[in-house]
Design a protein around this motif. Structure first.
Motif, PDB file in Angstrom:
ATOM      1  N   ASN A 292       0.864  -1.179   0.000  1.00 11.79           N
ATOM      2  CA  ASN A 292       0.000   0.000   0.000  1.00 11.79           C
ATOM      3  C   ASN A 292       0.901   1.229   0.000  1.00 11.79           C
ATOM      4  N   GLN A 299      -4.122   7.613  -1.618  1.00 11.25           N
ATOM      5  CA  GLN A 299      -3.601   6.255  -1.770  1.00 11.25           C
ATOM      6  C   GLN A 299      -3.506   5.906  -3.248  1.00 11.25           C
ATOM      7  N   HIS A 302      -3.039  -0.195  -3.786  1.00 11.84           N
ATOM      8  CA  HIS A 302      -3.931  -0.869  -2.856  1.00 11.84           C
ATOM      9  C   HIS A 302      -3.620  -2.370  -2.807  1.00 11.84           C
ATOM     10  N   ASP A 303      -2.901  -2.797  -1.791  1.00 12.15           N
ATOM     11  CA  ASP A 303      -2.683  -4.224  -1.517  1.00 12.15           C
ATOM     12  C   ASP A 303      -2.186  -4.980  -2.749  1.00 12.15           C
ATOM     13  N   PRO A 337       6.746   2.266   0.958  1.00 11.61           N
ATOM     14  CA  PRO A 337       5.338   1.889   1.089  1.00 11.61           C
ATOM     15  C   PRO A 337       4.840   2.151   2.508  1.00 11.61           C
ATOM     16  N   SER A 339       2.676   0.199   3.915  1.00 14.92           N
ATOM     17  CA  SER A 339       2.666  -1.151   4.486  1.00 14.92           C
ATOM     18  C   SER A 339       2.994  -2.149   3.395  1.00 14.92           C
ATOM     19  N   ARG A 502      -4.798  -0.869  -8.363  1.00 16.78           N
ATOM     20  CA  ARG A 502      -5.059  -2.247  -7.949  1.00 16.78           C
ATOM     21  C   ARG A 502      -4.600  -3.235  -9.027  1.00 16.78           C
TER      22      ARG A 502
END
Length: 545
Positions: A292, A299, A302-303, A337, A339, A502
């Motif tokens: 992330n 943001q 996203h993941d 990042p 995370s 994404r």
């Protein structure tokens, strides 16, 4: 596309015997004059588009700039005439040229990132020339800009101009520059690779908008590009150039369907690479897990989780602003990042660039999208590449020079370019220097952010073959960010499709590029330009259906 035999519109631009020269500085030799454009003739009528196509350094951009009575980087217009509605603009004084540029003749450059003032809002820059020449009031100019933002499919068109250049993607910035050129409603626009930085889905909208604007305003355009499939959608006529001379010049249909010269036929039939994907893609030489990332409070990733096996190529595709380049920045430590984890060759990799060792930096290199902004304009090519050679290998003096020349030979420039400055290079030549600088570190993984986007098809084909050869010889791994699906098919083992930050599709090339598709991947694949007249109209019609 109008038939020139039936339309016979009024001639706007007439070029006769155009010659353009420069001074070369060969190492160890006295300076000498060279001719880079060698007697070019053409006519351009109102409401029509002439495509200029050819290899990097062929003189396309130099000819386009001559339509503004301008020679860049020490280039000199040495002969011939450039007449705009009968007036030889090469004979105009400084006052006459100033009145011409930005009013009657406008220019859309190859690199929008290097052309906008980072301290000013986009809207103010888009309307600047219109206000300077007294062509509209500020209120009228802002309304015109908002209309163009909408026409060019920019987000929030009524407020888009309030943003600064760093707050938009590269593709959005390129479209803003197109709006800047269209705002004064000029007689002639020189488009210098206007869709180079755009993803294929956006490119269609921009091409359609450019074509509609030309038809609506009856302006004329020179459209400079290395992509014959793109220019075939907008040009009425095409001039093929090589080494500053005309190879072939005629109606678009004849150039595309019945070229008479071998060089033109090679351009039409380029892309001979057919790289078979690796059967085992389970290895994780580079792994990004649960990434992330943010720009400020926004943001952008996203993941996201994906991996690259050793010695293989992962292609990342998606529209402008989808997060492709941001993911590369995360991998190389330029954007920590918020995370997630990054591992390289089985070991955790520090998130920030400052915490990585010199050896970690050497093993992973990056080739940037905008070569213009990635090189010091005050350093020569030899210094730019040589600095990387010294930093990573410690070579100096004759050993450093020999290594730089070796790298220049690999990218098909050679020793003659050692003492040139970036301003003396074409866009494609700058990009090749950027590739050589990355190779100087002898890396194990290279993050390639659109490294061939500025190159003509034949040179790009050679660079791709070089990258594949190096991969086979040294076991290099690549993360290849691109909007060119043909490149993906040519060199990738695995493919990741991104949309709005994404990951929407990831796996072996044979699976990702085969149906059934999700809606976005289907749109992406259907947007790849084909060497076919009328292809653009067919795609737009299917989208409206």
């Amino acid at each position: 596309m109008a038939d020139p035999e039936t339309l016979r519109p009024e001639t706007l631009l007439s070029v006769r015997g155009l010659r353009i020269g420069a001074t070369a500085y060969p190492p160890g030799e006295a300076p000498r004059d060279i001719e880079i454009v060698k007697g070019i003739d053409f006519d351009l009528s109102k409401g029509r588009v002439l495509g200029l196509i050819g290899e990097s350094g062929a003189g396309k951009s130099t000819i386009g700039l001559a339509a503004l009575a301008y020679g860049r980087g020490g280039v000199r217009i040495t002969g011939g005439e450039v007449r705009l509605e009968g007036t030889d603009i090469l004979a105009l004084g400084k006052k006459g040229v100033r009145a011409l540029r930005g009013a009657r003749v406008c220019y859309v450059s190859q690199s929008a990132a290097a052309s906008f003032n980072p301290a000013q809002r986009l809207g103010d820059q888009v309307i600047e020339a219109t206000l300077h020449h007294g062509l509209a009031t500020r209120k009228e100019a802002l309304a015109r800009a908002a209309h163009l933002f909408r026409l060019l499919s920019l987000p929030d068109p009524d407020s888009f101009g309030d943003r600064f250049p760093h707050q938009v993607s590269g593709g959005q910035l390129q479209r803003a520059m197109t709006a800047m050129a269209l705002c004064p409603e000029p007689d002639l626009i020189v488009f210098d690779e206007p869709t180079t930085a755009l993803d294929v889905t956006t490119q269609i909208e921009v091409l359609a908008a450019i074509k509609a604007a030309i038809e609506e305003t009856h302006t004329a355009a020179l459209y400079i590009t290395h992509d014959l499939a793109v220019v075939a959608q907008v040009a009425d006529d095409i001039m093929v150039l090589r080494h500053g001379e005309t190879v072939e010049y005629g109606p678009t249909r004849q150039i595309i369907e019945a070229p008479t010269q071998d060089y033109t036929r090679n351009l039409v039939n380029v892309r001979s690479i057919r790289h078979a994907e690796a059967p085992d893609q389970s290895g994780q030489f580079l792994r990004l897990s649960g990434i992330n990332a943010f720009y400020g409070s926004f943001q952008v990733l996203h993941d996201v989780s994906l991996h690259v096996p050793r010695g293989q190529t992962l292609a990342i595709v998606g529209e402008s602003g989808s997060g492709k380049s941001t993911l590369a920045r995360v991998a190389c430590g330029l954007l920590p990042p918020a995370s997630g984890e990054i591992s390289f060759d089985g070991a955790p990799l520090p998130r920030t660039l400052k915490k990585r060792t010199r050896e970690q930096l050497r093993r992973m290199q990056m080739i940037y999208q905008m070569a213009d902004t990635a090189m010091n304009p005050r350093q020569t090519v030899g210094q730019i590449i040589g600095r990387a050679v010294t930093f990573y290998s410690g070579k100096r003096g004759a050993a450093r020079r020999a290594r730089v020349i070796e790298l220049l030979d690999q990218i098909e420039l050679g020793e003659a370019y050692l003492d040139r400055y970036p301003a003396e290079l074409s866009g494609g030549q700058k990009q090749r220097v950027a590739i050589a600088r990355a190779l100087a570190a002898e890396p194990e993984l290279i993050l390639c952010d659109e490294p061939t986007s500025a190159l003509d098809p034949l040179v790009a084909d050679g660079i791709l073959k070089l990258l594949l050869k190096l991969q086979a010889e040294k076991g290099l791994s690549y993360v290849f960010i691109t909007h060119d699906i043909a490149i993906v098919r040519a060199i990738a083992d695995s493919v990741a499709v991104m949309h709005r930050g994404r990951l929407v599709r990831f796996g072996p090339k044979s699976q990702v590029l085969a149906p059934p598709f999700d809606d976005y991947t289907a749109l992406l694949l259907a947007s790849v330009p084909e060497m076919e007249l009328g292809w653009l109209e067919k795609v737009l019609a299917r989208r409206r259906a």
